[in-house]
Design an enzyme around this catalytic site. Structure first.
Site, PDB file in Angstrom:
ATOM      1  N   HIS A  56      -2.333  -4.778   2.451  1.00 22.82           N
ATOM      2  CA  HIS A  56      -3.664  -4.612   3.058  1.00 22.82           C
ATOM      3  C   HIS A  56      -3.651  -4.274   4.539  1.00 22.82           C
ATOM      4  O   HIS A  56      -4.674  -3.884   5.082  1.00 22.82           O
ATOM      5  CB  HIS A  56      -4.449  -5.910   2.828  1.00 22.82           C
ATOM      6  CG  HIS A  56      -5.926  -5.843   2.993  1.00 22.82           C
ATOM      7  ND1 HIS A  56      -6.698  -4.757   2.613  1.00 22.82           N
ATOM      8  CD2 HIS A  56      -6.825  -6.759   3.486  1.00 22.82           C
ATOM      9  CE1 HIS A  56      -7.968  -5.008   2.858  1.00 22.82           C
ATOM     10  NE2 HIS A  56      -8.068  -6.208   3.389  1.00 22.82           N
ATOM     11  N   HIS A  99      -3.575  -8.455  -3.256  1.00 25.13           N
ATOM     12  CA  HIS A  99      -3.646  -7.397  -2.255  1.00 25.13           C
ATOM     13  C   HIS A  99      -4.033  -7.900  -0.871  1.00 25.13           C
ATOM     14  O   HIS A  99      -3.374  -7.591   0.127  1.00 25.13           O
ATOM     15  CB  HIS A  99      -4.636  -6.315  -2.689  1.00 25.13           C
ATOM     16  CG  HIS A  99      -4.765  -5.223  -1.672  1.00 25.13           C
ATOM     17  ND1 HIS A  99      -3.760  -4.304  -1.456  1.00 25.13           N
ATOM     18  CD2 HIS A  99      -5.756  -4.921  -0.789  1.00 25.13           C
ATOM     19  CE1 HIS A  99      -4.131  -3.487  -0.479  1.00 25.13           C
ATOM     20  NE2 HIS A  99      -5.327  -3.832  -0.057  1.00 25.13           N
ATOM     21  N   HIS A 154      -1.105   4.454  -0.636  1.00 25.05           N
ATOM     22  CA  HIS A 154      -2.172   5.315  -0.104  1.00 25.05           C
ATOM     23  C   HIS A 154      -1.922   6.818  -0.255  1.00 25.05           C
ATOM     24  O   HIS A 154      -1.979   7.556   0.730  1.00 25.05           O
ATOM     25  CB  HIS A 154      -2.406   4.984   1.365  1.00 25.05           C
ATOM     26  CG  HIS A 154      -3.351   3.826   1.575  1.00 25.05           C
ATOM     27  ND1 HIS A 154      -4.662   3.852   1.125  1.00 25.05           N
ATOM     28  CD2 HIS A 154      -3.183   2.626   2.177  1.00 25.05           C
ATOM     29  CE1 HIS A 154      -5.251   2.712   1.450  1.00 25.05           C
ATOM     30  NE2 HIS A 154      -4.375   1.936   2.077  1.00 25.05           N
ATOM     31  N   ARG A 169     -13.089  -7.451   9.078  1.00 25.90           N
ATOM     32  CA  ARG A 169     -13.450  -6.299   8.255  1.00 25.90           C
ATOM     33  C   ARG A 169     -14.920  -6.308   7.833  1.00 25.90           C
ATOM     34  O   ARG A 169     -15.427  -5.298   7.352  1.00 25.90           O
ATOM     35  CB  ARG A 169     -12.566  -6.247   7.008  1.00 25.90           C
ATOM     36  CG  ARG A 169     -11.089  -6.136   7.305  1.00 25.90           C
ATOM     37  CD  ARG A 169     -10.270  -6.161   6.023  1.00 25.90           C
ATOM     38  NE  ARG A 169      -8.848  -6.195   6.280  1.00 25.90           N
ATOM     39  CZ  ARG A 169      -8.052  -5.131   6.375  1.00 25.90           C
ATOM     40  NH1 ARG A 169      -8.591  -3.922   6.260  1.00 25.90           N
ATOM     41  NH2 ARG A 169      -6.766  -5.253   6.598  1.00 25.90           N
ATOM     42  N   ASP A 227       0.831  -1.208   0.000  1.00 25.03           N
ATOM     43  CA  ASP A 227       0.000   0.000   0.000  1.00 25.03           C
ATOM     44  C   ASP A 227       0.869   1.262   0.000  1.00 25.03           C
ATOM     45  O   ASP A 227       1.831   1.361   0.767  1.00 25.03           O
ATOM     46  CB  ASP A 227      -0.870   0.040   1.252  1.00 25.03           C
ATOM     47  CG  ASP A 227      -1.753  -1.184   1.422  1.00 25.03           C
ATOM     48  OD1 ASP A 227      -1.320  -2.283   1.058  1.00 25.03           O
ATOM     49  OD2 ASP A 227      -2.875  -1.028   1.935  1.00 25.03           O
ATOM     50  N   ASP A 264      -4.068  -0.478  -3.395  1.00 26.33           N
ATOM     51  CA  ASP A 264      -4.245   0.633  -2.466  1.00 26.33           C
ATOM     52  C   ASP A 264      -3.255   1.754  -2.772  1.00 26.33           C
ATOM     53  O   ASP A 264      -2.483   2.196  -1.913  1.00 26.33           O
ATOM     54  CB  ASP A 264      -4.147   0.174  -1.011  1.00 26.33           C
ATOM     55  CG  ASP A 264      -5.431  -0.492  -0.537  1.00 26.33           C
ATOM     56  OD1 ASP A 264      -6.293  -0.811  -1.382  1.00 26.33           O
ATOM     57  OD2 ASP A 264      -5.581  -0.699   0.687  1.00 26.33           O
ATOM     58  N   ASN A 321      -8.441  -3.084  -2.341  1.00 27.02           N
ATOM     59  CA  ASN A 321      -9.822  -2.807  -1.948  1.00 27.02           C
ATOM     60  C   ASN A 321     -10.138  -1.311  -1.963  1.00 27.02           C
ATOM     61  O   ASN A 321     -11.303  -0.920  -1.958  1.00 27.02           O
ATOM     62  CB  ASN A 321     -10.121  -3.387  -0.558  1.00 27.02           C
ATOM     63  CG  ASN A 321      -9.328  -2.728   0.551  1.00 27.02           C
ATOM     64  OD1 ASN A 321      -8.092  -2.758   0.543  1.00 27.02           O
ATOM     65  ND2 ASN A 321     -10.000  -2.131   1.511  1.00 27.02           N
ATOM     66  N   HIS A 322      -9.100  -0.463  -2.039  1.00 24.87           N
ATOM     67  CA  HIS A 322      -9.345   0.972  -2.132  1.00 24.87           C
ATOM     68  C   HIS A 322      -9.411   1.474  -3.573  1.00 24.87           C
ATOM     69  O   HIS A 322      -9.665   2.662  -3.782  1.00 24.87           O
ATOM     70  CB  HIS A 322      -8.292   1.756  -1.348  1.00 24.87           C
ATOM     71  CG  HIS A 322      -8.610   1.870   0.107  1.00 24.87           C
ATOM     72  ND1 HIS A 322      -9.305   2.931   0.634  1.00 24.87           N
ATOM     73  CD2 HIS A 322      -8.359   1.025   1.144  1.00 24.87           C
ATOM     74  CE1 HIS A 322      -9.451   2.753   1.947  1.00 24.87           C
ATOM     75  NE2 HIS A 322      -8.888   1.603   2.270  1.00 24.87           N
ATOM     76  N   ASP A 327      -6.422   7.047  -1.711  1.00 26.36           N
ATOM     77  CA  ASP A 327      -7.204   7.215  -0.477  1.00 26.36           C
ATOM     78  C   ASP A 327      -6.298   7.487   0.715  1.00 26.36           C
ATOM     79  O   ASP A 327      -5.150   7.068   0.791  1.00 26.36           O
ATOM     80  CB  ASP A 327      -8.097   6.008  -0.182  1.00 26.36           C
ATOM     81  CG  ASP A 327      -9.381   6.011  -0.997  1.00 26.36           C
ATOM     82  OD1 ASP A 327      -9.770   7.085  -1.472  1.00 26.36           O
ATOM     83  OD2 ASP A 327      -9.988   4.932  -1.157  1.00 26.36           O
ATOM     84  N   ARG A 328      -6.879   8.168   1.675  1.00 21.91           N
ATOM     85  CA  ARG A 328      -6.250   8.586   2.923  1.00 21.91           C
ATOM     86  C   ARG A 328      -5.180   9.659   2.676  1.00 21.91           C
ATOM     87  O   ARG A 328      -5.333  10.779   3.110  1.00 21.91           O
ATOM     88  CB  ARG A 328      -5.694   7.394   3.705  1.00 21.91           C
ATOM     89  CG  ARG A 328      -6.802   6.477   4.262  1.00 21.91           C
ATOM     90  CD  ARG A 328      -6.240   5.597   5.369  1.00 21.91           C
ATOM     91  NE  ARG A 328      -7.241   4.715   5.935  1.00 21.91           N
ATOM     92  CZ  ARG A 328      -8.000   4.992   6.989  1.00 21.91           C
ATOM     93  NH1 ARG A 328      -7.896   6.172   7.565  1.00 21.91           N
ATOM     94  NH2 ARG A 328      -8.869   4.129   7.461  1.00 21.91           N
TER      95      ARG A 328
END
Length: 505
Positions: A436, A361, A253, A409, A251, A280, A312-313, A283-284
């Site tokens: 992840h 991922h 991000h 989750r 990730d 990923d 998943n993002h 995001d964030r």
């Protein structure tokens, strides 16, 4: 004991432990907060009100670690303990919304508004849920009409270069090309000049963007190209390159300046220095546009120099909550965001390196007997379903004990070392690499050395204090790790573009 059978002394002790947990929660030390709340909840004779508070607080800590399934369980138990405590509904609604269950979230926020009718924040969150329900119904109606995707209808040649644009052009020089066909050709795989890519990256470093027209060309080209790739990539090390290797990153991000640090340490992507980024990307972090454009520019310039797998993002609901949608709308517009979603929907889901290392991922399917051919056969071009092979690959996590368990989750599974060993052995593989999850050291080796988690966003969200890491695989396909610390970035906080429900996460 009080009149309800609660031990006053135990309530006092549990309240003190709760206060310690609250300090950890405020300090973003979520695991330690969870431990304190769990310790306090071990007292069986607490008042219903205190139990509801502890469960609600632990639910919030689980939300912060994206353990939405556990958050929903705790919030539901808080409601059972005290149905008049609004934060139980608030936490459950938040977690449900994160899992794209807008109707369930709406029901909970309605309950909050009934208990606290003057709470502006609750009403704002309810409005977000109502909006999401309407958007889902509208999207379903449009889908039933089989409308053409934007990538097939958008006339990029009709888009003008911004009058104030001082950035690079694909052909070089100070002006855009006159020929729309030549420009379109330059954005086909293997034909984009690396000089344009490098100039674009330099522009991103200075918090400047490239023209919307070039972004649209790039995204449409990437969508077309990724559609030709299988769901499972077969990647081999570069041939005729001394000391050939591939670098696997987890990730990132939206932490663009940390990505630049990776490239400074390890070199830019090229056919001789290939990378695999394991989902990923966005995001964030509030430089997600720069991160994903950098990866896609390198992909079109050197298709074998960088490989990208979906996380998943790379999904609409996550982007709506965790900032990428807001960032794209701020830096470009809705058309560009919709094109990003089209690209995300066709990203490959997994890869095999050198015939031995399986990379995805989240994790592996828990259903016995799943083969690589099953993964190759996964149909893409859509948002991930709540269950099935695609969901397992994007959302699942390892667990230390044998067997499988419902995921913390709320989507996917937790899989044990026995499931990892069986999947690898039946498919002629030796190692699972997944991402992840943030790890203090940037990576974690578990399941008897058969599972590696790699996470490449150091000091995640400017608050976790973790290292980042990447993996080198050379000819023997044995992993070697490089760790690094976060670097400074311009003063734009993580989640700066998240709106509405985003503030809860």
């Amino acid at each position: 004991m009080d009149e309800n059978g609660a031990s006053i002394s135990h309530c006092v002790v549990a309240s003190k432990i709760k206060d310690e947990g609250n300090v950890f929660l405020a300090d973003n030390k979520y695991t330690m907060a969870i431990e304190r709340y769990s310790e306090a909840l071990e007292f069986f004779d607490l008042s219903n009100q205190l139990r509801a508070i502890l469960l609600s607080n632990r639910s919030l800590a689980y939300i912060k670690t994206e353990s939405y399934g556990l958050a929903i369980t705790d919030a539901s138990d808080a409601i059972k303990a005290d149905a008049t405590y609004p934060k139980g509904y608030y936490r459950r609604g938040t977690a449900e919304f994160a899992l794209n269950r807008s109707k369930a979230a709406r029901k909970d926020f309605r309950a909050v508004c009934k208990l606290k009718p003057k709470d502006r924040d609750a009403r704002a969150k309810l409005a977000e849920c109502e909006k999401a329900v309407r958007e889902a119904a509208f999207a379903a109606a449009i889908e039933s009409e089989e409308t053409e995707p934007l990538s097939e209808t958008l006339d990029v040649s009709a888009m003008s270069i911004e009058a104030s644009y001082k950035g690079p052009h694909p052909k070089g020089g100070a002006d855009a090309l006159d020929s729309a066909e030549e420009e379109k050709f330059l954005f086909t795989p293997g034909n984009l000049p690396v000089e344009f890519v490098q100039a674009s990256v330099e522009r991103f470093k200075n918090q400047e963007l490239i023209s919307k027209r070039y972004v649209a060309q790039l995204l449409i080209s990437c969508k077309t190209y990724f559609e030709t790739l299988p769901s499972l990539l077969e990647i081999n090390l570069p041939e005729d390159v001394e000391g050939s290797k591939i670098t696997v990153c987890g990730d990132t991000h939206g932490q663009f300046y940390d990505v630049m640090n990776i490239f400074e340490m390890n070199g830019f992507p090229s056919a001789e220095n290939p990378y695999l980024f394991n989902g990923d990307f966005v995001d964030r972090g509030s430089f997600s546009v720069e991160v994903i454009l950098t990866y896609l520019l390198f992909k079109i310039a050197s298709p074998n120099g960088i490989h990208l797998l979906r996380g998943n993002h790379e999904t609409k609901n996550m982007n709506r909550i965790y900032g990428f949608m807001g960032e794209v709308l701020h830096k470009y517009d809705k058309d560009i965001f919709d094109l990003f979603l089209e690209v995300f929907n066709v990203l490959p889901l997994a890869a095999v390196i050198g015939g031995k290392v399986f990379v995805t991922h989240g994790g592996i399917p828990c259903t016995p007997g799943v083969t690589l051919d099953d993964i190759r056969g996964i149909k893409r071009g859509c948002e991930p379903p709540d269950s099935g092979l695609m969901s397992d690959l994007l959302w699942s996590d390892p667990q230390p004990f044998p067997g499988k368990s419902p995921s913390k989750r709320g989507i996917g599974w937790s899989f044990g070392p026995d499931i990892t060993a069986a999947f690898l052995e039946s498919n002629g593989l030796e190692l699972l690499v997944r991402s992840h999850e943030v790890k203090d050291d940037g990576y974690l080796v578990e399941h008897g050395g058969k599972t590696i988690t790699i996470f490449s966003a150091p000091n995640y969200c400017d608050q976790m204090g973790n290292k980042g890491a990447f993996i080198h695989f050379e000819g023997d396909l044995k992993p070697s790790f490089t760790q690094y610390d976060a670097v400074s970035h311009p003063p734009v906080r993580p989640m700066a573009y998240a709106a509405g429900m985003g503030g809860l996460f």
